[in-house]
Write a protein that holds these residues in place. Structure first.
Motif, PDB file in Angstrom:
ATOM      1  N   UNK A  99       0.796  -1.224   0.000  1.00  0.00           N
ATOM      2  CA  UNK A  99       0.000   0.000   0.000  1.00  0.00           C
ATOM      3  C   UNK A  99       0.831   1.276   0.000  1.00  0.00           C
ATOM      4  N   UNK A 100       2.113   1.191   0.339  1.00  0.00           N
ATOM      5  CA  UNK A 100       2.943   2.394   0.289  1.00  0.00           C
ATOM      6  C   UNK A 100       4.083   2.274  -0.718  1.00  0.00           C
ATOM      7  N   UNK A 101       3.975   1.306  -1.625  1.00  0.00           N
ATOM      8  CA  UNK A 101       4.999   1.112  -2.656  1.00  0.00           C
ATOM      9  C   UNK A 101       4.348   1.207  -4.028  1.00  0.00           C
ATOM     10  N   UNK A 102       4.885   2.075  -4.857  1.00  0.00           N
ATOM     11  CA  UNK A 102       4.447   2.201  -6.244  1.00  0.00           C
ATOM     12  C   UNK A 102       5.086   1.060  -7.025  1.00  0.00           C
ATOM     13  N   UNK A 103       4.285   0.281  -7.734  1.00  0.00           N
ATOM     14  CA  UNK A 103       4.812  -0.856  -8.482  1.00  0.00           C
ATOM     15  C   UNK A 103       4.596  -0.632  -9.967  1.00  0.00           C
ATOM     16  N   UNK A 104       5.696  -0.704 -10.712  1.00  0.00           N
ATOM     17  CA  UNK A 104       5.680  -0.524 -12.158  1.00  0.00           C
ATOM     18  C   UNK A 104       6.157  -1.800 -12.824  1.00  0.00           C
ATOM     19  N   UNK A 105       5.657  -2.049 -14.018  1.00  0.00           N
ATOM     20  CA  UNK A 105       6.138  -3.158 -14.830  1.00  0.00           C
ATOM     21  C   UNK A 105       6.528  -2.590 -16.179  1.00  0.00           C
ATOM     22  N   UNK A 140       7.054  10.522 -10.201  1.00  0.00           N
ATOM     23  CA  UNK A 140       6.957  11.746  -9.370  1.00  0.00           C
ATOM     24  C   UNK A 140       5.518  12.063  -8.989  1.00  0.00           C
ATOM     25  N   UNK A 141       4.594  11.858  -9.909  1.00  0.00           N
ATOM     26  CA  UNK A 141       3.191  12.201  -9.661  1.00  0.00           C
ATOM     27  C   UNK A 141       2.433  11.152  -8.865  1.00  0.00           C
ATOM     28  N   UNK A 142       2.966   9.934  -8.792  1.00  0.00           N
ATOM     29  CA  UNK A 142       2.214   8.843  -8.161  1.00  0.00           C
ATOM     30  C   UNK A 142       2.897   8.172  -6.984  1.00  0.00           C
ATOM     31  N   UNK A 143       4.150   8.544  -6.690  1.00  0.00           N
ATOM     32  CA  UNK A 143       4.823   7.933  -5.548  1.00  0.00           C
ATOM     33  C   UNK A 143       3.996   8.216  -4.302  1.00  0.00           C
ATOM     34  N   UNK A 144       3.883   7.233  -3.455  1.00  0.00           N
ATOM     35  CA  UNK A 144       3.007   7.331  -2.294  1.00  0.00           C
ATOM     36  C   UNK A 144       3.737   8.006  -1.138  1.00  0.00           C
TER      37      UNK A 144
END
Length: 146
Positions: A99-105, A140-144
């Motif tokens: 819930x506090x980690x932005x995950x990208x693929x 930058x816009x979505x990091x929690x």
């Protein structure tokens, strides 16, 4: 209070560097894209940790938790994204880090598989040719906030 501790306490979230883990999961040996995005993130001022090749989902989760990263970027070209990425997501959830980690693929992800990955909790999917600035701005816009 020690000077270093006071300095740390005065630091706001906006002063802290974004910490990113760029990870290669499974037997995928193609890491050029992971190196390119790692350098772009570093040049953008992010702190970057690169996992190296052939990591298991559990190794990626352990690194993300131990390094207290803000972002996990999974680079995958092997076609095993529907198996390996959900295992990473489940591991992050198990450790309370999802819930506090932005995950990208990033990689070759067929259109028909995107919804499944997003349903598993992936925040962003970036294919070949995505401009680096687009990915950096997304982070930058979505990091929690922490």
């Amino acid at each position: 209070m020690k000077a270093g501790v006071g300095l740390f306490l005065a630091m706001s979230d906006s002063d802290r560097k974004i910490r990113c883990l760029v990870a290669k999961v499974g037997l995928d040996g193609h890491d050029r894209g992971a190196h390119v995005i790692s350098r772009a993130f570093r040049d953008a001022g992010f702190e970057v940790i690169y996992s190296g090749l052939h990591k298991s989902p559990d190794e990626i989760v352990q690194a993300a938790v131990q390094e207290d990263v803000d972002v996990v970027g999974i680079s995958i070209l092997s076609g095993a994204h529907n198996t390996l990425v959900p295992k990473v997501m489940a591991g992050l959830e198990e450790y309370g880090a999802l819930h506090d980690t932005l995950v990208l693929v990033g990689g070759i992800i067929p259109e028909e598989d995107r919804e499944r990955l997003e349903d598993a909790g992936v925040d962003g999917i970036f294919g070949p040719g995505t401009p680096m600035e687009e990915t950096i701005e997304f982070v930058r816009n979505n990091v929690k906030p922490r």
